[in-house]
Scaffold this motif. Structure first.
Motif, PDB file in Angstrom:
ATOM      1  N   GLY A  55      96.126  13.991  -4.942  1.00 29.10           N
ATOM      2  CA  GLY A  55      96.307  13.882  -3.401  1.00 29.10           C
ATOM      3  C   GLY A  55      95.437  12.440  -3.389  1.00 29.10           C
ATOM      4  N   HIS A  56      94.353  12.356  -3.884  1.00 31.99           N
ATOM      5  CA  HIS A  56      93.633  11.053  -3.672  1.00 31.99           C
ATOM      6  C   HIS A  56      94.132   9.801  -4.114  1.00 31.99           C
ATOM      7  N   TRP A  57      94.814  10.119  -5.546  1.00 31.76           N
ATOM      8  CA  TRP A  57      95.760   8.722  -5.656  1.00 31.76           C
ATOM      9  C   TRP A  57      96.673   8.441  -5.149  1.00 31.76           C
ATOM     10  N   LEU A  58      97.487   9.640  -4.455  1.00 37.45           N
ATOM     11  CA  LEU A  58      98.548   9.289  -3.504  1.00 37.45           C
ATOM     12  C   LEU A  58      98.107   8.798  -2.207  1.00 37.45           C
TER      13      LEU A  58
ATOM     14  N   LEU B 207      88.233   7.502   0.131  1.00 38.15           N
ATOM     15  CA  LEU B 207      88.892   8.722  -0.529  1.00 38.15           C
ATOM     16  C   LEU B 207      88.136   9.768  -0.247  1.00 38.15           C
ATOM     17  N   ARG B 208      86.911  10.118   0.412  1.00 32.10           N
ATOM     18  CA  ARG B 208      85.923  10.980   0.606  1.00 32.10           C
ATOM     19  C   ARG B 208      85.990  12.071   1.928  1.00 32.10           C
ATOM     20  N   PRO B 209      85.457  13.219   1.922  1.00 33.43           N
ATOM     21  CA  PRO B 209      85.921  13.954   2.842  1.00 33.43           C
ATOM     22  C   PRO B 209      84.959  13.541   4.239  1.00 33.43           C
TER      23      PRO B 209
ATOM     24  N   LEU C 266      78.339   7.890 -10.279  1.00 33.62           N
ATOM     25  CA  LEU C 266      79.317   8.811 -10.980  1.00 33.62           C
ATOM     26  C   LEU C 266      80.674   8.594 -10.313  1.00 33.62           C
ATOM     27  N   ALA C 267      81.901   8.385 -10.891  1.00 35.60           N
ATOM     28  CA  ALA C 267      83.187   8.275 -10.409  1.00 35.60           C
ATOM     29  C   ALA C 267      83.120   7.477  -9.279  1.00 35.60           C
ATOM     30  N   PRO C 268      83.100   6.105  -9.428  1.00 35.75           N
ATOM     31  CA  PRO C 268      83.148   5.105  -8.270  1.00 35.75           C
ATOM     32  C   PRO C 268      84.665   4.989  -7.854  1.00 35.75           C
ATOM     33  N   GLY C 269      85.692   5.346  -8.512  1.00 38.00           N
ATOM     34  CA  GLY C 269      86.964   5.103  -8.298  1.00 38.00           C
ATOM     35  C   GLY C 269      87.606   3.964  -8.074  1.00 38.00           C
ATOM     36  N   LEU C 270      87.629   3.493  -6.787  1.00 39.70           N
ATOM     37  CA  LEU C 270      88.345   2.048  -6.224  1.00 39.70           C
ATOM     38  C   LEU C 270      87.152   1.310  -6.093  1.00 39.70           C
TER      39      LEU C 270
ATOM     40  N   VAL D  72      79.947   4.949 -13.632  1.00 40.76           N
ATOM     41  CA  VAL D  72      80.387   5.843 -14.978  1.00 40.76           C
ATOM     42  C   VAL D  72      81.626   6.410 -14.268  1.00 40.76           C
ATOM     43  N   GLU D  73      82.883   6.168 -15.002  1.00 39.35           N
ATOM     44  CA  GLU D  73      84.016   6.386 -14.458  1.00 39.35           C
ATOM     45  C   GLU D  73      85.202   7.070 -15.529  1.00 39.35           C
ATOM     46  N   ALA D  74      85.721   8.017 -15.397  1.00 41.47           N
ATOM     47  CA  ALA D  74      86.522   8.597 -16.380  1.00 41.47           C
ATOM     48  C   ALA D  74      87.954   8.122 -16.473  1.00 41.47           C
ATOM     49  N   ASP D  75      88.488   7.217 -15.387  1.00 41.01           N
ATOM     50  CA  ASP D  75      89.857   6.943 -15.471  1.00 41.01           C
ATOM     51  C   ASP D  75      89.810   5.382 -15.692  1.00 41.01           C
ATOM     52  N   GLU D  76      90.766   4.821 -16.605  1.00 41.86           N
ATOM     53  CA  GLU D  76      90.524   3.510 -17.203  1.00 41.86           C
ATOM     54  C   GLU D  76      90.704   2.491 -15.940  1.00 41.86           C
TER      55      GLU D  76
ATOM     56  N   ALA E  21      83.547   6.751 -19.197  1.00 37.88           N
ATOM     57  CA  ALA E  21      82.927   7.811 -20.045  1.00 37.88           C
ATOM     58  C   ALA E  21      83.025   9.071 -18.819  1.00 37.88           C
ATOM     59  N   ASP E  22      82.825  10.129 -19.579  1.00 38.45           N
ATOM     60  CA  ASP E  22      82.893  11.452 -18.464  1.00 38.45           C
ATOM     61  C   ASP E  22      81.480  11.369 -17.808  1.00 38.45           C
ATOM     62  N   ALA E  23      81.146  12.059 -16.535  1.00 39.49           N
ATOM     63  CA  ALA E  23      80.006  11.932 -15.912  1.00 39.49           C
ATOM     64  C   ALA E  23      79.061  12.962 -16.546  1.00 39.49           C
ATOM     65  N   ASP E  24      79.873  13.845 -17.479  1.00 32.02           N
ATOM     66  CA  ASP E  24      78.731  14.828 -17.944  1.00 32.02           C
ATOM     67  C   ASP E  24      78.157  14.394 -19.293  1.00 32.02           C
TER      68      ASP E  24
ATOM     69  N   GLY F 111      77.208  10.356  -6.457  1.00 31.83           N
ATOM     70  CA  GLY F 111      78.413  10.820  -6.683  1.00 31.83           C
ATOM     71  C   GLY F 111      79.156  11.443  -5.435  1.00 31.83           C
ATOM     72  N   GLU F 112      80.278  10.979  -5.150  1.00 33.41           N
ATOM     73  CA  GLU F 112      80.982  11.203  -3.994  1.00 33.41           C
ATOM     74  C   GLU F 112      82.522  12.083  -4.351  1.00 33.41           C
ATOM     75  N   ALA F 113      82.975  12.885  -4.010  1.00 35.04           N
ATOM     76  CA  ALA F 113      84.089  13.621  -3.891  1.00 35.04           C
ATOM     77  C   ALA F 113      84.497  13.617  -5.477  1.00 35.04           C
ATOM     78  N   MET F 114      83.845  14.022  -6.310  1.00 42.11           N
ATOM     79  CA  MET F 114      84.083  14.046  -7.815  1.00 42.11           C
ATOM     80  C   MET F 114      83.495  15.556  -8.346  1.00 42.11           C
TER      81      MET F 114
ATOM     82  N   THR G  50      83.654  18.480  -6.577  1.00 44.56           N
ATOM     83  CA  THR G  50      84.385  19.550  -5.962  1.00 44.56           C
ATOM     84  C   THR G  50      85.541  19.945  -6.785  1.00 44.56           C
ATOM     85  N   MET G  51      85.985  18.785  -7.811  1.00 42.19           N
ATOM     86  CA  MET G  51      87.235  19.042  -8.349  1.00 42.19           C
ATOM     87  C   MET G  51      87.011  19.688  -9.844  1.00 42.19           C
ATOM     88  N   GLN G  52      85.650  19.908 -10.127  1.00 44.82           N
ATOM     89  CA  GLN G  52      85.480  20.229 -11.488  1.00 44.82           C
ATOM     90  C   GLN G  52      85.261  21.805 -11.509  1.00 44.82           C
ATOM     91  N   THR G  53      85.427  22.485 -12.318  1.00 44.48           N
ATOM     92  CA  THR G  53      85.080  23.916 -12.639  1.00 44.48           C
ATOM     93  C   THR G  53      83.649  24.176 -12.510  1.00 44.48           C
TER      94      THR G  53
HETATM   95  C1  LIG Z   1      88.793  11.533  -5.186  1.00 43.71           C
HETATM   96  S1  LIG Z   1      88.213  10.343  -6.283  1.00 43.71           S
HETATM   97  C2  LIG Z   1      86.536   9.619  -5.339  1.00 43.71           C
HETATM   98  C3  LIG Z   1      86.407   8.121  -5.586  1.00 43.71           C
HETATM   99  C4  LIG Z   1      85.158   7.576  -5.151  1.00 43.71           C
HETATM  100  N1  LIG Z   1      84.034   8.310  -5.432  1.00 43.71           N
HETATM  101  C5  LIG Z   1      85.125   7.625  -3.668  1.00 43.71           C
HETATM  102  O1  LIG Z   1      84.456   8.601  -2.856  1.00 43.71           O
HETATM  103  O2  LIG Z   1      85.985   6.912  -3.111  1.00 43.71           O
HETATM  104  C6  LIG Z   1      87.638  11.086  -7.612  1.00 43.71           C
HETATM  105  C7  LIG Z   1      87.171  10.203  -8.623  1.00 43.71           C
HETATM  106  O3  LIG Z   1      86.331  10.975  -9.692  1.00 43.71           O
HETATM  107  C8  LIG Z   1      86.553  10.391 -10.918  1.00 43.71           C
HETATM  108  N2  LIG Z   1      86.259  11.567 -11.898  1.00 43.71           N
HETATM  109  C9  LIG Z   1      86.843  13.016 -11.664  1.00 43.71           C
HETATM  110  N3  LIG Z   1      86.191  13.687 -12.636  1.00 43.71           N
HETATM  111  C10 LIG Z   1      85.556  12.739 -13.456  1.00 43.71           C
HETATM  112  C11 LIG Z   1      84.324  13.077 -14.449  1.00 43.71           C
HETATM  113  N4  LIG Z   1      84.424  14.125 -15.141  1.00 43.71           N
HETATM  114  N5  LIG Z   1      83.869  11.987 -14.969  1.00 43.71           N
HETATM  115  C12 LIG Z   1      83.770  10.620 -14.175  1.00 43.71           C
HETATM  116  N6  LIG Z   1      84.711  10.445 -13.230  1.00 43.71           N
HETATM  117  C13 LIG Z   1      85.518  11.440 -13.004  1.00 43.71           C
HETATM  118  C14 LIG Z   1      88.421  10.082 -10.598  1.00 43.71           C
HETATM  119  O4  LIG Z   1      88.612   9.433 -11.949  1.00 43.71           O
HETATM  120  C15 LIG Z   1      88.258   9.467  -9.556  1.00 43.71           C
HETATM  121  O5  LIG Z   1      88.081   8.161  -9.522  1.00 43.71           O
END
Ligand SMILES: C[S@@+](CC[C@H](N)C(=O)[O-])C[C@H]1O[C@@H](n2cnc3c(N)ncnc32)[C@H](O)[C@@H]1O
Length: 269
Positions: free
Chosen positions: A23-26, A35-37, A60-64, A82-86, A105-108, A122-125, A127-130
């Protein structure tokens, strides 16, 4: 970075179909940049509460890269993303230019030194993990923070704390089906417990309505022209429209049970 500089081709998962896209990339493909709640307002509170001036900051996970820019406005001593998506790494690099660095890199497992940061954001990142993934990332934030450092998060929460396990599962499934991300929001008590398990002391909690797809919030976050552009893009694209209406239905159905949450947790001095 001007938002218009982000072409669809450069967005993460550019080749993926609209009906199958997280949903966030859509939403990003439709032109949405926040892209945060809890929207920009909760981000602004979060960054103020995290006390970033003259601090070494890791995001962690700066996204855009939108929050990266906001972090730089607080004049930190340094910024590392530190962002997992290239592709998101590239977008954040463009957003911050020479003002910091971004690691793919992965945030972990950030690869950063122990006790090298004053604040981790870290924002909106999470919640999507286990559950295990959340703990691994929180442990990593604890490791890279100096004693007294702040971990500032902006995530999704469930209300009230007394929701039954069946109700929580129903909401998590509905979210996962509509946003196509395995979202696992937690109650305030569960977020606190997870942070405390890694050694943090929770200092502040704030809430904001989950209004990601509400017009008023979009005007506040994206501006009038940005909201118009997003609306036109959605109207023009049938598959995206169906997905986004479905997401909105879920957010509306559970509007009393889902909220954005800010938590500021401190590593004991
Ligand atoms: C919903 S977006 C939020 C982006 C940004 N933090 C924001 O609030 O606009 C989720 C982001 O988390 C990144 N992400 C998800 N899991 C991650 C992980 N384990 N390590 C690093 N980045 C991660 C995704 O690639 C994506 O950029």
């Amino acid at each position: 970075m001007a938002d218009s500089a982000v072409s669809h081709g450069s967005l993460p998962l550019a080749g993926r179909r609209d009906d199958d896209m997280p949903g966030h990339w859509l939403l990003a493909r439709m032109g949405k940049r926040v892209l945060r709640p809890g929207g920009l307002e909760l981000t602004e509170n979060l960054l103020r509460d995290a006390d970033l001036h003259d601090a070494d900051v890791v995001e962690l996970a700066p996204g855009l890269g939108k929050t990266a820019r906001a972090i730089l406005d607080h004049r930190p001593r340094s910024y590392i993303g530190v962002e997992a998506d290239e592709q998101a790494v590239d977008l954040t690099r463009q957003a911050i230019a020479e003002a910091g660095s971004v690691r793919h890199a992965d945030a972990d497992s950030t690869g950063l030194h122990d006790a090298s940061a004053d604040a981790v954001v870290g924002e909106a990142m999470l919640t999507m993990q286990t559950d295990r993934g959340k703990s691994e990332i929180i442990d990593e934030a604890f490791r890279v923070l100096r004693p007294g450092g702040r971990y500032a998060i902006h995530e999704l929460s469930l209300h009230p704390d007394t929701l039954s396990d069946e109700q929580k599962t129903e909401i998590r499934h509905a979210l996962a089906r509509s946003i196509k991300v395995n979202a696992r929001p937690l109650t305030e008590t569960e977020w606190r417990a997870l942070l405390e398990k890694s050694g943090f002391e929770v200092e502040r909690v704030r809430f904001a309505p989950m209004a990601l797809l509400e017009v008023k919030r979009n005007i506040a976050d994206e501006g009038v022209l940005g909201t118009l552009r997003i609306t036109l893009n959605i109207l023009r694209n049938r598959a995206a429209r169906a997905r986004i209406l479905q997401m909105r239905r879920v957010f509306t159905t559970y509007r009393d049970e889902i909220a954005a949450i800010e938590l500021i947790a401190r590593k004991p001095a």
